[in-house]
Enzyme design. Structure first.
Site, PDB file in Angstrom:
ATOM      1  N   SER A  12     -26.519 -39.102  -0.151  1.00 54.86           N
ATOM      2  CA  SER A  12     -27.142 -38.445   1.012  1.00 54.86           C
ATOM      3  C   SER A  12     -26.111 -38.081   2.072  1.00 54.86           C
ATOM      4  CB  SER A  12     -28.214 -39.354   1.616  1.00 54.86           C
ATOM      5  OG  SER A  12     -27.595 -40.531   2.134  1.00 54.86           O
ATOM      6  N   GLY A  13     -24.872 -37.796   1.653  1.00 52.49           N
ATOM      7  CA  GLY A  13     -23.885 -37.249   2.574  1.00 52.49           C
ATOM      8  C   GLY A  13     -24.054 -35.739   2.642  1.00 52.49           C
ATOM      9  N   ALA A  15     -22.726 -33.329   0.986  1.00 51.77           N
ATOM     10  CA  ALA A  15     -22.820 -32.600  -0.286  1.00 51.77           C
ATOM     11  C   ALA A  15     -24.211 -32.755  -0.897  1.00 51.77           C
ATOM     12  CB  ALA A  15     -21.746 -33.099  -1.254  1.00 51.77           C
ATOM     13  N   THR A  42     -19.916 -39.168   5.542  1.00 55.09           N
ATOM     14  CA  THR A  42     -20.110 -37.978   6.380  1.00 55.09           C
ATOM     15  C   THR A  42     -20.448 -38.357   7.821  1.00 55.09           C
ATOM     16  OG1 THR A  42     -20.906 -36.775   4.442  1.00 55.09           O
ATOM     17  CG2 THR A  42     -21.400 -35.819   6.600  1.00 55.09           C
ATOM     18  N   GLN A  46     -15.186 -37.139  12.263  1.00 54.11           N
ATOM     19  CA  GLN A  46     -14.963 -36.925  13.699  1.00 54.11           C
ATOM     20  C   GLN A  46     -14.503 -35.501  13.989  1.00 54.11           C
ATOM     21  OE1 GLN A  46     -12.326 -39.823  15.425  1.00 54.11           O
ATOM     22  NE2 GLN A  46     -13.656 -41.544  14.958  1.00 54.11           N
ATOM     23  N   GLY A  48     -14.054 -32.475  12.484  1.00 50.15           N
ATOM     24  CA  GLY A  48     -14.909 -31.315  12.290  1.00 50.15           C
ATOM     25  C   GLY A  48     -14.743 -30.649  10.939  1.00 50.15           C
ATOM     26  N   GLU A 113      -5.860 -29.359  13.738  1.00 52.48           N
ATOM     27  CA  GLU A 113      -5.402 -30.638  13.179  1.00 52.48           C
ATOM     28  C   GLU A 113      -4.165 -30.403  12.335  1.00 52.48           C
ATOM     29  OE1 GLU A 113      -8.629 -33.208  11.716  1.00 52.48           O
ATOM     30  OE2 GLU A 113      -9.998 -31.735  12.541  1.00 52.48           O
ATOM     31  N   HIS A 241      -4.977 -41.910   6.295  1.00 46.65           N
ATOM     32  CA  HIS A 241      -5.031 -41.247   7.604  1.00 46.65           C
ATOM     33  C   HIS A 241      -3.992 -41.918   8.488  1.00 46.65           C
ATOM     34  CE1 HIS A 241      -6.357 -39.528  11.344  1.00 46.65           C
ATOM     35  NE2 HIS A 241      -7.242 -38.779  10.702  1.00 46.65           N
ATOM     36  N   ARG A 288      -0.672 -34.724   6.817  1.00 46.45           N
ATOM     37  CA  ARG A 288      -0.927 -36.168   6.816  1.00 46.45           C
ATOM     38  C   ARG A 288       0.027 -36.998   5.980  1.00 46.45           C
ATOM     39  NH1 ARG A 288      -7.374 -36.456   6.820  1.00 46.45           N
ATOM     40  NH2 ARG A 288      -7.440 -35.625   8.921  1.00 46.45           N
ATOM     41  N   HIS A 349      -8.082 -43.286   3.415  1.00 45.02           N
ATOM     42  CA  HIS A 349      -9.038 -42.411   4.096  1.00 45.02           C
ATOM     43  C   HIS A 349      -9.794 -41.488   3.142  1.00 45.02           C
ATOM     44  CE1 HIS A 349     -10.564 -40.081   7.453  1.00 45.02           C
ATOM     45  NE2 HIS A 349     -10.036 -38.968   6.976  1.00 45.02           N
ATOM     46  N   ARG A 384      -4.850 -33.264   0.790  1.00 45.98           N
ATOM     47  CA  ARG A 384      -5.900 -32.474   1.448  1.00 45.98           C
ATOM     48  C   ARG A 384      -5.525 -32.159   2.892  1.00 45.98           C
ATOM     49  NH1 ARG A 384     -10.484 -33.940   4.909  1.00 45.98           N
ATOM     50  NH2 ARG A 384      -9.542 -36.010   4.926  1.00 45.98           N
ATOM     51  N   LEU A 390     -15.190 -31.398   4.427  1.00 45.41           N
ATOM     52  CA  LEU A 390     -16.581 -31.024   4.711  1.00 45.41           C
ATOM     53  C   LEU A 390     -16.812 -29.585   4.248  1.00 45.41           C
ATOM     54  CD1 LEU A 390     -17.058 -32.612   8.279  1.00 45.41           C
ATOM     55  CD2 LEU A 390     -17.831 -33.526   6.084  1.00 45.41           C
TER      56      LEU A 390
HETATM   57  P1  FAD Z   1     -20.601 -39.274   1.524  1.00 42.25           P
HETATM   58  O1  FAD Z   1     -20.863 -38.695   2.844  1.00 42.25           O
HETATM   59  O2  FAD Z   1     -19.701 -40.429   1.445  1.00 42.25           O
HETATM   60  O3  FAD Z   1     -21.975 -39.714   0.882  1.00 42.25           O
HETATM   61  C1  FAD Z   1     -22.019 -40.461  -0.306  1.00 42.25           C
HETATM   62  C2  FAD Z   1     -23.464 -40.836  -0.565  1.00 42.25           C
HETATM   63  O4  FAD Z   1     -23.604 -41.353  -1.882  1.00 42.25           O
HETATM   64  C3  FAD Z   1     -23.987 -41.909   0.373  1.00 42.25           C
HETATM   65  O5  FAD Z   1     -25.301 -41.559   0.725  1.00 42.25           O
HETATM   66  C4  FAD Z   1     -24.018 -43.156  -0.521  1.00 42.25           C
HETATM   67  O6  FAD Z   1     -24.951 -44.112  -0.122  1.00 42.25           O
HETATM   68  C5  FAD Z   1     -24.382 -42.534  -1.855  1.00 42.25           C
HETATM   69  N1  FAD Z   1     -24.000 -43.327  -3.032  1.00 42.25           N
HETATM   70  C6  FAD Z   1     -22.755 -43.676  -3.442  1.00 42.25           C
HETATM   71  N2  FAD Z   1     -22.824 -44.392  -4.585  1.00 42.25           N
HETATM   72  C7  FAD Z   1     -24.134 -44.500  -4.901  1.00 42.25           C
HETATM   73  C8  FAD Z   1     -24.853 -45.144  -5.953  1.00 42.25           C
HETATM   74  N3  FAD Z   1     -24.234 -45.843  -6.917  1.00 42.25           N
HETATM   75  N4  FAD Z   1     -26.197 -45.066  -5.963  1.00 42.25           N
HETATM   76  C9  FAD Z   1     -26.856 -44.384  -4.986  1.00 42.25           C
HETATM   77  N5  FAD Z   1     -26.235 -43.763  -3.957  1.00 42.25           N
HETATM   78  C10 FAD Z   1     -24.898 -43.820  -3.925  1.00 42.25           C
HETATM   79  N6  FAD Z   1     -13.582 -34.635   6.579  1.00 42.25           N
HETATM   80  C11 FAD Z   1     -13.581 -33.463   7.243  1.00 42.25           C
HETATM   81  O7  FAD Z   1     -13.583 -32.387   6.624  1.00 42.25           O
HETATM   82  N7  FAD Z   1     -13.586 -33.448   8.605  1.00 42.25           N
HETATM   83  C12 FAD Z   1     -13.592 -34.580   9.355  1.00 42.25           C
HETATM   84  O8  FAD Z   1     -13.612 -34.527  10.580  1.00 42.25           O
HETATM   85  C13 FAD Z   1     -13.579 -35.829   8.675  1.00 42.25           C
HETATM   86  N8  FAD Z   1     -13.542 -36.979   9.373  1.00 42.25           N
HETATM   87  C14 FAD Z   1     -13.597 -38.161   8.693  1.00 42.25           C
HETATM   88  C15 FAD Z   1     -13.650 -39.352   9.415  1.00 42.25           C
HETATM   89  C16 FAD Z   1     -13.754 -40.562   8.762  1.00 42.25           C
HETATM   90  C17 FAD Z   1     -13.801 -41.848   9.546  1.00 42.25           C
HETATM   91  C18 FAD Z   1     -13.782 -40.589   7.346  1.00 42.25           C
HETATM   92  C19 FAD Z   1     -13.864 -41.888   6.622  1.00 42.25           C
HETATM   93  C20 FAD Z   1     -13.719 -39.402   6.621  1.00 42.25           C
HETATM   94  C21 FAD Z   1     -13.633 -38.192   7.284  1.00 42.25           C
HETATM   95  N9  FAD Z   1     -13.609 -36.984   6.584  1.00 42.25           N
HETATM   96  C22 FAD Z   1     -13.594 -35.808   7.264  1.00 42.25           C
HETATM   97  C23 FAD Z   1     -13.856 -36.948   5.150  1.00 42.25           C
HETATM   98  C24 FAD Z   1     -15.334 -36.580   4.926  1.00 42.25           C
HETATM   99  O9  FAD Z   1     -16.118 -37.193   5.935  1.00 42.25           O
HETATM  100  C25 FAD Z   1     -15.844 -37.004   3.576  1.00 42.25           C
HETATM  101  O10 FAD Z   1     -14.974 -36.571   2.580  1.00 42.25           O
HETATM  102  C26 FAD Z   1     -17.219 -36.390   3.318  1.00 42.25           C
HETATM  103  O11 FAD Z   1     -18.087 -36.697   4.385  1.00 42.25           O
HETATM  104  C27 FAD Z   1     -17.789 -36.888   2.021  1.00 42.25           C
HETATM  105  O12 FAD Z   1     -19.085 -36.376   1.910  1.00 42.25           O
HETATM  106  P2  FAD Z   1     -19.880 -36.607   0.565  1.00 42.25           P
HETATM  107  O13 FAD Z   1     -21.193 -35.937   0.724  1.00 42.25           O
HETATM  108  O14 FAD Z   1     -19.050 -36.250  -0.584  1.00 42.25           O
HETATM  109  O15 FAD Z   1     -20.070 -38.208   0.476  1.00 42.25           O
HETATM  110  C1  SIN Z   2      -9.964 -36.598  11.609  1.00 39.14           C
HETATM  111  O1  SIN Z   2     -10.823 -36.263  12.423  1.00 39.14           O
HETATM  112  O2  SIN Z   2      -8.796 -36.873  11.896  1.00 39.14           O
HETATM  113  C2  SIN Z   2     -10.357 -36.659  10.185  1.00 39.14           C
HETATM  114  C3  SIN Z   2     -10.393 -35.302   9.646  1.00 39.14           C
HETATM  115  C4  SIN Z   2     -10.370 -35.314   8.160  1.00 39.14           C
HETATM  116  O3  SIN Z   2     -10.195 -36.349   7.532  1.00 39.14           O
HETATM  117  O4  SIN Z   2     -10.515 -34.227   7.617  1.00 39.14           O
END
Ligand code: FAD
Ligand code: SIN
Length: 520
Positions: A12-13, A15, A42, A46, A48, A113, A241, A288, A349, A384, A390
């Protein structure tokens, strides 16, 4: 119990939610998450989301910056495609209700960034992820075709292997029929049959001691595909990070966004000397991999366990207005970012590699798509660029939705799938066996497979990991399943893939840096 759905979405991120909202026009969607729906990586984003919004930025500039960061391992065609489709996907996010910050004239405020040659990062203060999740969750909750199933753990994806057929990694005909899903409250495992499955399970920061990732980031999707004999690639490229808040008792580590450096903050050592220009002409805003390695080196030279980020020269009102979350967090620890330097340290990270997909997010297993951090699409290469993840997640969620919504009607549910076999398993009362093993894996990865590696360190890591792997497999076979045990197993699989792929890469490239190879 058996459940049937046209589209099974795991995660539920950004994607998973984006994909679910897109395919819900065509069929029934079950969206499963192991945590409450708003908990994901997600939510913590922070800085964007990067996209070409207006001149002087251009598609070719964003493409060039991404390729530069990726150190020759990005797929140029994919990078072009993602950057080109980015603005449309930003429009989708806005249409779903996301509010990005605007300036006084009503134009979107753009941040910058590391690695970006232009201002192109759309954001919502320093809380962008939370805002995106708020909007997408509200949209998903009000969609009649989306069923949200929270706090259920996906244990395995279902393939021919579960029908008793031999499945090998060079078999092009592997198919995904759905997934086995654990209810942690009752121990019951439901068979979810689907026409199409999307893995959007996020990253694997929990493989390391110090990470910015929340506890959900245990690499579950990547490990499941590896066990199902799908292709996983580029796992050696673990991004650290450069600036997480130095606060050793806190886990996960709180992120100090790179956007703060884009806003003028500068890295300094304890003598208040700016050190980044010794390493790269782009200074504190270098990519990075360069910054994290430079900090690692500075810490080794000084013997200290952190460096500093200095914002004291920045306009105080603007600083507090743009970074309220960071201001508040630091204040709670007695640090006033307008008058004190912020102690920072690198932390695991982002995983650049993952489940190999094609340009529509289709994995090497038929009927199984992957998007977001668990996928390896060719976008990020060996490193990356900030705020590109995102972007990649929404572009691939959309492409996967377009293709799978055309093809899902061609597939039938596989009614031959047997129920999960839990015969002979017993309740494991000793949680210590799981928690201690996880800590050991995290120690191995942080000490031997971190920012700077060597052949000797990797060999030692593999030997130590093998022992924990055997103990855990033994426990897994005998035990009634729990999410913690499954996550440990997944973290071990992911750690193994990182080590093995790091061993195979006999050069220094982007995020993979070994003392045994000089940079070419
Ligand atoms: P996620 O958002 O991690 O979602 C994964 C989902 O899968 C969750 O709902 C989880 O519960 C579920 N899940 C996992 N395993 C299972 C399972 N076995 N069964 C059921 N559910 C499961 N990127 C940017 O582009 N810009 C930013 O500003 C940025 N800032 C960041 C700041 C921080 C602190 C961090 C840690 C990362 C940041 N990133 C950023 C990276 C970015 O946030 C992530 O790469 C992105 O949000 C991942 O999205 P996703 O939908 O792939 O997965
Ligand atoms: C950050 O806000 O520094 C994280 C951005 C990212 O991981 O893409």
């Amino acid at each position: 119990m058996v459940r049937k759905t046209d589209f099974l979405v795991i995660g539920s991120g950004i994607a998973g939610l984006h994909y679910a909202l897109k395919v819900a026009k065509y069929g029934k969607v079950a969206l499963i998450t192991k945590a409450p729906i708003r908990e994901s990586t997600t939510k913590y984003a922070q800085g964007g989301i990067a996209a070409v919004v207006r001149s002087p930025d251009r598609v070719d500039k964003h493409v060039r910056d991404t390729l530069d960061c990726g150190k020759g391992l990005c797929d140029e065609k994919i990078v072009n495609m993602v950057v080109r489709e980015g603005p449309e996907r930003i429009k989708d996010l806005i249409d779903f209700g996301t509010k990005f910050d605007k300036d006084d004239s009503g134009n979107y405020e753009l941040g910058r960034e590391g690695g970006h040659s232009e201002y192109r990062v759309l954001h919502h203060k320093d809380n962008t992820g939370k805002e995106i999740i708020r909007a997408l969750v509200e949209a998903a909750r009000s969609h009649s075709n989306i069923e949200i199933i929270e706090e259920r753990f996906v244990v395995e994806i279902i393939t021919q292997h579960h029908l008793g057929q031999l499945v090998t990694s060079n078999n092009p005909g592997i198919e995904c029929y759905g997934a086995y899903v654990l209810n942690p409250d009752t121990g019951e495992i439901t068979t979810f049959l689907s026409k199409i499955t999307l893995l959007a399970t996020g990253g694997a920061g929990m493989a390391y001691q110090t990470t910015t990732n929340p506890g959900i980031a245990t690499g579950d999707g990547i490990a499941m595909v590896y066990r199902a004999k799908g292709m996983v690639e580029n796992m050696e490229f673990v991004q650290f990070h450069p600036t997480s808040l130095y606060n050793p008792i806190e886990r996960p580590s709180f992120l100090i966004t790179e956007a703060l450096r884009g806003f003028g903050a500068v890295l300094k050592n304890s003598d208040e000397q700016e050190f980044m220009y010794k390493y790269d002409s782009r200074g504190s805003l270098s990519p990075r991999d360069v910054v994290a390695r430079a900090i690692d080196n500075e810490m080794k030279l000084s013997g200290e366990d952190h460096v500093y980020l200095d914002c004291r020269h920045i306009d105080k009102v603007a600083l507090k207005r743009s970074f309220p979350n960071i201001y508040k967090k630091c204040r709670s620890l007695g640090i006033d970012i307008t008058s004190d330097m912020i102690p920072v340290v690198p932390a695991a990270h982002y995983i650049c590699g993952g489940i190999k997909t094609d340009e529509y997010g289709l994995s090497t297993i038929n009927r199984l798509y992957a998007a977001g951090e668990c996928a390896s699409t060719g976008m990020h290469g060996a490193n990356r660029m900030a705020s590109n993840s995102l972007l990649e997640a929404v572009v691939f969620a959309d492409r996967a939705a377009r293709k799978s919504s055309r093809e899902f009607k061609n597939y039938k549910f596989c009614d031959d799938v047997p129920p999960w076999d839990a015969e002979g398993t017993v309740l494991n009362e000793e949680m210590i066996l799981i928690t201690q093993s996880l800590k050991e894996v995290q120690g191995i990865m942080s000490n031997y497979v971190g920012i700077v590696r060597s052949n000797l360190r990797l060999e030692r890591a593999l030997k130590r990991l093998n022992l924990i792997y055997k103990e855990t497999e033994d426990l897994y076979i005998k035990s009634i399943l729990s999410p913690k045990l499954c996550e440990l197993r997944n973290v071990i699989n992911v750690a193994y893939l990182i080590i093995k792929m790091a061993m195979k890469r006999k050069e220094n490239k982007g995020l993979h840096y070994s003392l045994d190879y000089s940079e070419k």
